[in-house]
Design a protein around this motif. Sequence first.
Motif, PDB file in Angstrom:
ATOM      1  N   LYS A 409       0.713  -1.259  -0.138  1.00 15.08           N
ATOM      2  CA  LYS A 409      -0.060  -0.001  -0.124  1.00 15.08           C
ATOM      3  C   LYS A 409       0.847   1.315  -0.068  1.00 15.08           C
ATOM      4  CE  LYS A 409      -3.678  -0.100   2.568  1.00 15.08           C
ATOM      5  NZ  LYS A 409      -4.599  -0.163   3.498  1.00 15.08           N
ATOM      6  N   HIS A 410       1.899   1.144   0.762  1.00 15.87           N
ATOM      7  CA  HIS A 410       2.608   2.496   0.906  1.00 15.87           C
ATOM      8  C   HIS A 410       4.197   2.746   0.326  1.00 15.87           C
ATOM      9  CE1 HIS A 410      -0.500   3.641   3.713  1.00 15.87           C
ATOM     10  NE2 HIS A 410      -0.374   2.725   4.365  1.00 15.87           N
ATOM     11  N   ARG A 411       4.713   1.351  -0.063  1.00 13.24           N
ATOM     12  CA  ARG A 411       6.070   1.267  -0.464  1.00 13.24           C
ATOM     13  C   ARG A 411       6.198   0.900  -1.941  1.00 13.24           C
ATOM     14  NH1 ARG A 411       6.160   3.946   3.389  1.00 13.24           N
ATOM     15  NH2 ARG A 411       7.605   3.702   5.454  1.00 13.24           N
ATOM     16  N   SER A 758       7.990 -12.462  -4.179  1.00 11.36           N
ATOM     17  CA  SER A 758       7.374 -11.645  -5.526  1.00 11.36           C
ATOM     18  C   SER A 758       5.803 -11.578  -5.785  1.00 11.36           C
ATOM     19  CB  SER A 758       8.014 -12.559  -6.786  1.00 11.36           C
ATOM     20  OG  SER A 758       9.458 -12.239  -6.935  1.00 11.36           O
ATOM     21  N   ASN A 759       5.487 -12.896  -5.455  1.00 11.07           N
ATOM     22  CA  ASN A 759       3.839 -13.133  -5.424  1.00 11.07           C
ATOM     23  C   ASN A 759       3.201 -12.366  -4.412  1.00 11.07           C
ATOM     24  OD1 ASN A 759       3.207 -15.097  -7.640  1.00 11.07           O
ATOM     25  ND2 ASN A 759       4.679 -16.328  -6.754  1.00 11.07           N
ATOM     26  N   PRO A 764       1.022  -7.722  -6.246  1.00  7.49           N
ATOM     27  CA  PRO A 764      -0.034  -6.959  -6.030  1.00  7.49           C
ATOM     28  C   PRO A 764       0.466  -5.365  -6.445  1.00  7.49           C
ATOM     29  CG  PRO A 764       0.642  -8.534  -4.132  1.00  7.49           C
ATOM     30  CD  PRO A 764       1.482  -8.743  -5.261  1.00  7.49           C
ATOM     31  N   SER A 765       1.659  -5.359  -6.196  1.00  3.29           N
ATOM     32  CA  SER A 765       2.178  -3.945  -6.746  1.00  3.29           C
ATOM     33  C   SER A 765       1.912  -3.609  -7.990  1.00  3.29           C
ATOM     34  CB  SER A 765       3.551  -3.755  -6.351  1.00  3.29           C
ATOM     35  OG  SER A 765       3.855  -3.783  -4.914  1.00  3.29           O
ATOM     36  N   LEU A 770      -0.816  -0.724 -12.482  1.00  2.64           N
ATOM     37  CA  LEU A 770      -1.430  -1.077 -13.757  1.00  2.64           C
ATOM     38  C   LEU A 770      -2.826  -1.034 -13.756  1.00  2.64           C
ATOM     39  CD1 LEU A 770       1.052  -3.614 -15.197  1.00  2.64           C
ATOM     40  CD2 LEU A 770       1.356  -1.325 -15.555  1.00  2.64           C
ATOM     41  N   GLU A 771      -3.290  -0.548 -12.765  1.00  6.09           N
ATOM     42  CA  GLU A 771      -4.912  -0.557 -12.474  1.00  6.09           C
ATOM     43  C   GLU A 771      -5.791  -0.057 -13.510  1.00  6.09           C
ATOM     44  OE1 GLU A 771      -6.812   1.635  -9.451  1.00  6.09           O
ATOM     45  OE2 GLU A 771      -4.877   2.421  -8.829  1.00  6.09           O
TER      46      GLU A 771
END
Length: 795
Positions: A409-411, A758-759, A764-765, A770-771
Amino acid sequence: MVAWISKGFWERVARVILRNRILILLIITGLTVFLAVQWKNMRFTYTEANLLPDHHPVNIQYNKFLETFGEEGNLIVLAVKDPSLFTPEHFNLWNRLSKQLNAFPEVDLVVSTENLRELVKNDEKQQFELNPLITHPLESEEAIDTLKQHLFHELPFYEGLLFNKETQTIRTAVYLDKEIVNTPVRKDFIFNDFVPLIEKFEKNTGLKVHVSGMPYVRTLNSQNIIDEIGGFILAALGVTSLIFFFFFRSFRATFISMIVVIIGVMWAFGTLGLLHYEITVLTALIPPLIIVIGIPNCIFLINKYQQEIQKHGNQAKSLQRVVSKVGNATLMTNATTAIGFASFIVTESTLLKEFGIVASINIMTIFILSLLIIPVIYSFMPVPKNRHLKHLNKKWIGGFVKWNVHIVKHRRIAISITSIVLLILGIIGIYQIKISGSLIEDMPKNTDFFRDIRFFEKEFDGIMPLEITIDTKRKNGVMKLSTLRRMDELENLITDIPGLSKPISVVNLVKYSKQAYYNGNPNYYQLPTNQENHFILSYARKSSDNADLLHSFVDSTGQIARITTFMQDMGTDNMEDALEQVQTTIKKLFPEDRYEVTLTGKALVFMKGTKYLVNNLIASLALAVFLISLFMAYMFRSFRMILISLVPNIFPLLITAGVMGYLGIPIKPSTILVFSIAFGISVDDTIHFLAKYRQELVSNGWKIRKSVYAALRETGVSMFYTSIVLLFGFSVFTTSSFGGTVALGGLVSITLLFAMMSNLILLPSLLLSLEKSIANRKILKEPNFDVLTGDDDDS
């Protein structure tokens, strides 16, 4: 419609399993007994791994050599480097040992000081004769000193073959019967007759006997493989059961899981026997692999069962949902793992093809066993108590998942920078990787037989044969003086190349013949002149003993000659440099229109096989990526999702390859397996996460952020559990005495650790970054089937 059929299918499977519990147990028991009976067909390998297909030109050349001169790997050598050998008592016992070895039917010939013969000229018969060097036991040190002087200074023919003049090391050459070299008889002879005889000599004399040669090394190395199988299985069971118990804190759950994987191991051995495959250094890994891969199946199924019990307490409904809701997911993850192993089938290497077939079959059977045994056994047991379900609410696991969510979420910028830096470092490391084609590199370094290999490398320049055949293209062309001189020049070059031993060929015999013609004067140990050649050959033609010696170096037609040298374990680069020097000289000395010269031998075949294998395994890894990509395409029907799903799985492979480069771990048959195995396993977590992510998208009205965090919270615990089990399970292989197995275990563990992170972090990042490009229904269409079904209560 397809999704509904898939869901309905698994519900029917669940009903069939729970309604036919006794029948299923009887079928599993019957199959287990049947496969246990097949154990009698299991065979342990008695040859080196041939990594090349039968139709490969290098293999064809090697087989042609064997047809002409017979098995080249039938030599066992003994050596003693100790001045006290040259006392009457010890020297006579040494000669007696040679005579005892020669008496065994498994031994074709022994060449030693006991039966050493000297080539002498008989002027009366005008022929050469082979006279015994020792006719009776030597009773005094003066007699032994005289023999030493004669042997070391007047018989150069035997230098490098039976003695090292500088260190005064004495060697005995034992040639096994070529018919038994690649059969179980060899093993029985070495362990039951040969080794006890050597040990008795050492006990009686106090002398250290160094033993080597490919038949001996192969036998002891194979026995090490056999000895390690049981240890690996016990270690894998011990480690995985401890981790499993640590997570679940339930003896019942641990016991059930152990039953599943033990039956899986029995089926793995049975499959090897049923298919009549040899147990090699690779197939020996399959039983512990089944344990390591089977335990995550048990974790998913038992965890789901306990979650359902905690939710509503209805055992029948819980067991049905274990199959109907987790069956599809475990099938998909096991299928992708099996694809990773099955990709080895396309390599055309028998060794890897058999490994791929047995491993992929048994990965799917361990899935079936898990799906059948766990619900059936739990159906006969009482409902788990609250203390069995406490692990579901562990705070530290929840804290770990919260940490993941916080980082994602933050990094995200830090995640991107770290990933790019690691990727760059990995790519730099990849350029430092070397390829290794050594026959002995992976052998256990702490064994006596490996230390003896190093001894013979130092004293006699190696034990791995390199053969050169020279086809003169005409009958009796070998004995022409021009051909012999070309061979002699080639042998002089070979002698000067570090890591290659003094060659043995017909040239040595012709030189010895000239020495004998001049009454044994060692100054005449050289090729004859044109004038001398006529007289010397007239003596040689009348000598039947000389003809027998000649047949060891020249074929029956006199057209093809053989030069034998032995190689040290010099590393692939140095070996290639040495071979290039030899090839360059061959091209210069032997015109192609008059001679056909071939390099062969087990060391060369193995080196070429390794390079061939690397190219094929890169292709097989590409195939595994392609097949799994197709699989993901069928599941998600989104090209962009395929690319996103591949990133967290290829990224760890690049990092691991970089680690290999930095640590100096070469690419070889054992380490190249890491990538296909790790990719097939690590993609399982991606499937679980993306399947849950898509499900959350539908539930949350296509809100990317909310869906990513929800999927991470939901799947994070299972991904952590299974990754830890796999990581520690594969680390069991680092206890091996085989360097390749240690590297395989360590590298797969490292890769799976990076894959887990990684997973849990990178994937998730990527989805969040790329949302805008993926958060629509056109890209994320309705899947062809549900990997994870919904959690709605069926009333």
